[in-house]
Write a protein that holds these residues in place. Structure first.
Motif, short mmCIF file in Angstrom:
data_model
loop_
_atom_site.label_atom_id
_atom_site.label_comp_id
_atom_site.label_asym_id
_atom_site.label_seq_id
_atom_site.Cartn_x
_atom_site.Cartn_y
_atom_site.Cartn_z
N GLN A 47 -8.28 1.55 -5.21
CA GLN A 47 -8.39 3.13 -4.82
C GLN A 47 -6.86 3.46 -4.80
OE1 GLN A 47 -9.87 1.56 -1.17
NE2 GLN A 47 -11.98 2.56 -1.94
N ILE A 48 -6.24 3.88 -6.16
CA ILE A 48 -4.23 4.36 -6.51
C ILE A 48 -4.91 5.95 -7.67
CG2 ILE A 48 -2.66 4.05 -6.93
CD1 ILE A 48 -2.89 2.47 -5.10
N GLU A 49 -4.82 6.76 -7.03
CA GLU A 49 -4.76 7.87 -8.16
C GLU A 49 -4.41 7.19 -8.76
OE1 GLU A 49 -4.59 11.46 -6.62
OE2 GLU A 49 -3.83 11.00 -4.81
N CYS A 50 -4.68 8.12 -10.34
CA CYS A 50 -3.65 7.87 -11.79
C CYS A 50 -3.62 9.35 -12.49
CB CYS A 50 -4.70 7.41 -12.36
SG CYS A 50 -3.82 6.48 -14.18
N VAL A 51 -2.01 9.37 -12.84
CA VAL A 51 -2.08 10.57 -13.83
C VAL A 51 -2.05 10.51 -14.85
CG1 VAL A 51 -0.92 12.77 -13.36
CG2 VAL A 51 -1.77 12.10 -11.57
N GLY A 52 -2.03 10.64 -15.96
CA GLY A 52 -1.94 11.47 -17.40
C GLY A 52 -0.98 12.33 -17.61
N LEU A 90 7.56 14.56 -10.88
CA LEU A 90 6.90 13.81 -10.25
C LEU A 90 6.94 14.01 -9.02
CD1 LEU A 90 8.54 10.97 -12.74
CD2 LEU A 90 6.49 11.76 -12.54
N LEU A 91 8.07 14.58 -8.65
CA LEU A 91 7.64 14.56 -7.13
C LEU A 91 7.68 15.72 -6.74
CD1 LEU A 91 11.90 14.43 -5.90
CD2 LEU A 91 10.45 12.46 -5.85
N LYS A 92 6.87 16.92 -7.47
CA LYS A 92 5.62 18.45 -6.80
C LYS A 92 5.06 17.41 -6.77
CE LYS A 92 7.64 21.59 -9.26
NZ LYS A 92 7.16 22.60 -10.31
N GLU A 93 4.00 16.71 -8.15
CA GLU A 93 2.71 16.69 -8.10
C GLU A 93 2.76 14.86 -7.35
OE1 GLU A 93 0.14 16.91 -9.64
OE2 GLU A 93 1.31 19.00 -9.82
N SER A 94 3.75 13.99 -6.05
CA SER A 94 3.43 13.08 -5.37
C SER A 94 3.27 11.47 -6.22
CB SER A 94 2.41 13.30 -4.06
OG SER A 94 3.24 15.11 -4.15
N ILE A 103 3.75 -2.58 -9.89
CA ILE A 103 3.49 -1.63 -8.95
C ILE A 103 2.88 -1.52 -7.73
CG2 ILE A 103 3.33 1.05 -8.96
CD1 ILE A 103 3.09 0.89 -11.87
N LEU A 104 2.24 -1.87 -7.52
CA LEU A 104 1.52 -2.31 -6.29
C LEU A 104 2.20 -3.33 -5.79
CD1 LEU A 104 -2.26 -2.04 -6.78
CD2 LEU A 104 -0.49 -0.30 -5.72
N ASP A 105 3.08 -4.40 -5.94
CA ASP A 105 3.84 -5.86 -6.34
C ASP A 105 5.11 -5.22 -5.52
OD1 ASP A 105 2.22 -7.42 -5.47
OD2 ASP A 105 1.58 -8.19 -7.07
N GLY A 106 5.36 -3.45 -5.76
CA GLY A 106 7.09 -3.52 -5.51
C GLY A 106 7.60 -3.23 -6.57
N ASN A 156 0.94 -1.52 -0.44
CA ASN A 156 -0.12 -0.22 0.40
C ASN A 156 0.98 1.44 -0.12
OD1 ASN A 156 -2.56 -1.51 0.04
ND2 ASN A 156 -2.54 -2.13 2.24
N THR A 157 1.94 1.02 -0.28
CA THR A 157 3.15 2.35 -0.41
C THR A 157 2.70 3.02 -1.18
OG1 THR A 157 4.67 0.83 -1.42
CG2 THR A 157 5.01 1.12 1.47
N ILE A 158 2.71 2.80 -2.43
CA ILE A 158 1.97 3.64 -3.46
C ILE A 158 0.63 3.87 -3.99
CG2 ILE A 158 1.90 3.17 -6.24
CD1 ILE A 158 4.17 2.43 -5.67
N LYS A 159 0.54 5.52 -3.71
CA LYS A 159 -0.74 6.04 -4.02
C LYS A 159 -0.74 6.57 -5.29
CE LYS A 159 -1.12 5.47 0.90
NZ LYS A 159 -1.68 4.41 1.54
#
Length: 328
Positions: A35-40, A93-97, A284-287, A3-6
């Motif tokens: 329930q993860i945010e997605c950005v294009g 990428l960091l700015k957008e978390s 990705i969710l599996d690391g 759950n570290t990926i948001k």
């Protein structure tokens, strides 16, 4: 699953391919499911450098599975090849978390992701999207099936004209470094000869083959040529050579070009894109990172990005043999 990926970003890069939108849709809706945010990211790596982002949710990708091209646009980026450009991309990428990226494209796209991962240890997963089908680690890339069927449909139409006027047509299809479209479209459309970069047919053998076709009673012929074929400097030069040496043929050239990239994706490409998009998010969710997700013998498999870029996706030798037999 971890759950570290948001928040996950998704982009398309390099040449567009039918089915890219289906892959974007799959990524976005899988993120919503978990329930993860997605950005294009608009315009691939260039948009990453310029911070050209859009928040995507399940409803924003409605009615896109059937659309050709890419709703996120695509572009080449010279800036991303520089350390300064990649530093700016990382800053955005960091700015957008944003915690991870999914890259839809070909070997150039994966090379960029590989370098970025090495420099910043930023999680990247690749989805193969290219009509050339030249990526190692998958039997099929997104867009290949659609492009192939487009080529066959057009060649069928050209054959109507060829047979009506007793002409020889050279039909150039896409495939700068790979002959997958040419070989399969040639066999599927009943071409008399198929010229691909992987096999040097040679001018003498081509002429002999066309003479044999004429002697066997064929009044028209189709030669399918991959754009990367090495026999002539261009398909037009090749056609001129044949016309000079075989004056009994009336020769024409048809370059299919970018029409092979466009159009609504086939059912196969839509399903493939959906399967790969779901798996990319789950990896990705599996690391997992620095991997490409592909399909081998109808099973979803992963390949290291470096191997996907540097590995060789071999042409089907058995299909070459079939082509030779069918051209009699």
């Amino acid at each position: 699953m971890k759950n570290t990926i948001k928040k996950i970003a998704v982009m398309t890069s390099g040449g567009d391919a039918p089915g890219m939108n289906a892959a974007i849709r799959a990524v976005v809706r899988t993120c919503a499911f978990y329930q993860i945010e997605c950005v294009g990211v608009y315009r691939g790596y260039q948009g990453l450098i310029e911070g050209d982002f859009i928040t995507l949710d399940a409803r924003k990708v409605s009615n896109t599975i059937n659309r050709g091209g890419t709703i996120l646009k695509s572009a080449r980026s010279k800036d991303f090849r520089t350390k300064e450009g990649r530093a700016k991309a990382y800053e955005n990428l960091l700015k957008e978390s944003i915690d991870a990226m999914i890259l839809i494209g070909g070997d150039g796209t994966f090379t960029g992701g590989m370098v970025f991962n090495e420099e910043y240890n930023f999680p990247c997963i690749g989805i193969p999207g290219t009509i050339d089908n030249d990526i190692y680690g998958t039997n099929f890339t997104i867009g290949y099936d659609t492009a192939l069927n487009t080529a066959v449909e057009v060649i069928d139409k050209i054959r109507d004209t060829a047979s009506s006027h007793n002409r020889l047509f050279f039909v150039e299809v896409m495939g700068r470094d790979a002959g997958f479209i040419a070989l399969n479209a040639g066999v599927g459309s009943g071409a008399e000869e198929i010229l691909i970069p992987e096999e040097d047919l040679g001018l003498d053998r081509l002429l002999e083959s066309l003479k044999r076709s004429k002697r066997s009673g064929k009044s028209s012929s189709i030669v399918v040529v991959a754009e990367g074929d090495k026999i002539g400097k261009s398909v037009f030069e090749l056609a001129n050579y044949v016309e000079e040496n075989l004056p009994q043929y009336e020769v024409r050239v048809s370059v299919l070009g970018h029409m092979q990239r466009g159009g609504s994706p086939s059912c196969f490409d839509r399903v493939l894109a959906s399967r790969l998009g779901v798996k990319a998010v789950e990896l990705i969710l599996d690391g997992k990172t620095n991997l490409m997700v592909g399909i081998i013998n109808d099973k979803i498999k992963t390949t290291n990005l470096e191997k996907a870029v540097k590995g060789k996706h071999s042409i089907n030798k058995e299909l070459l043999r079939v082509s030779d037999i069918m051209s009699i």
